[in-house]
Design a protein around this motif. Structure first.
Motif, short mmCIF file in Angstrom:
data_model
loop_
_atom_site.label_atom_id
_atom_site.label_comp_id
_atom_site.label_asym_id
_atom_site.label_seq_id
_atom_site.Cartn_x
_atom_site.Cartn_y
_atom_site.Cartn_z
N TRP A 45 -25.05 53.20 -79.78
CA TRP A 45 -24.39 53.80 -81.09
C TRP A 45 -22.77 53.01 -81.13
CZ3 TRP A 45 -27.10 55.69 -84.42
CH2 TRP A 45 -28.19 56.51 -83.94
N GLY A 46 -22.39 52.72 -79.95
CA GLY A 46 -21.07 51.81 -80.01
C GLY A 46 -21.38 50.52 -80.93
N ALA A 47 -22.46 49.90 -80.46
CA ALA A 47 -22.83 48.33 -81.27
C ALA A 47 -23.02 48.72 -82.74
CB ALA A 47 -24.14 48.16 -80.57
N ILE A 48 -23.84 49.75 -82.98
CA ILE A 48 -23.96 50.19 -84.67
C ILE A 48 -22.50 50.22 -84.98
CG2 ILE A 48 -24.90 51.78 -85.92
CD1 ILE A 48 -27.31 51.96 -84.07
N TRP B 129 -17.35 45.56 -76.60
CA TRP B 129 -17.37 46.88 -75.57
C TRP B 129 -18.64 47.56 -75.45
CZ3 TRP B 129 -18.66 51.86 -76.44
CH2 TRP B 129 -18.56 52.79 -75.51
N ALA B 130 -19.37 47.66 -76.56
CA ALA B 130 -20.77 48.39 -76.58
C ALA B 130 -21.46 47.39 -75.86
CB ALA B 130 -21.10 48.52 -77.93
N THR B 131 -21.44 46.22 -76.00
CA THR B 131 -22.39 45.17 -75.62
C THR B 131 -22.38 44.97 -74.19
OG1 THR B 131 -22.22 43.86 -77.68
CG2 THR B 131 -23.31 42.88 -75.69
N VAL B 132 -21.11 45.17 -73.49
CA VAL B 132 -20.91 45.31 -72.03
C VAL B 132 -21.48 46.51 -71.52
CG1 VAL B 132 -19.19 45.25 -70.56
CG2 VAL B 132 -18.72 43.74 -72.35
#
Length: 169
Positions: free
Chosen positions: A130-133, A122-125
């Motif tokens: 912070w979501g990716a981390i 989701w964070a990549t999209v």
């Protein structure tokens, strides 16, 4: 047949390949896969569809990593024992494991790891750093804790089975 056995077959994990995968270099370098995949697909903003090249290479690395390295000189280390424990765990339908290693903890840890993967995707999209981390941390926390449980399982099982004992050198 366990789900783990089906996955092992997809990765062509024969005895020889399991021993290659028990090389600590194999275990530790697999930790590079998720951040590289995320960065590769994140880079679509800079390099467009060319991001598929590093993304594809990292997916290939994930697939071939278990057989890329030689069998280790010694399996008396955490990384090797985690792989051997995974092997014992996938074989639990044929050779029973102790009651302490049964139960929901494996599913919970895999669930934590899966939630981390979903958050990372989701964070990549949406380009959320912070979501990716958070996603990577959760994915690796769940996976590392699971692998630690596999070390414990292997330690408990290796002296009760000649095949398992032969992996210890």
């Amino acid at each position: 047949m366990t789900l783990e056995r089906k996955i092992a077959r997809a990765f062509n994990l024969t005895h020889k390949n399991w021993m290659k995968h028990s090389n600590p270099w194999s275990v530790w370098t697999r930790y590079s896969v998720l951040p590289i995949i995320i960065f590769a697909f994140w880079s679509r903003i800079w390099i467009g569809s060319w991001c598929l090249i590093p993304g594809g290479i990292s997916l290939l690395w994930m697939f071939f990593n278990p057989v890329f390295f030689k069998a280790p000189k010694s399996t008396r280390n955490w990384a090797s024992r985690s792989v051997m424990g995974e092997r014992v765990f996938l074989n639990r339908d044929k050779i029973d494991i102790p009651a302490i290693h049964k139960g929901p903890i494996h599913n919970i840890l895999n669930g934590v790891s899966s939630i981390g993967m979903v958050i990372a995707i989701w964070a990549t999209v949406v380009y959320s750093v912070w979501g990716a981390i958070l996603g990577i941390v959760l994915a690796y926390l769940g996976k590392s804790w699971f692998l630690d449980r596999m070390v414990w399982l292997y330690e408990d099982m290796k002296d009760n089975n000649e095949e398992y004992k032969s992996w210890d050198y």
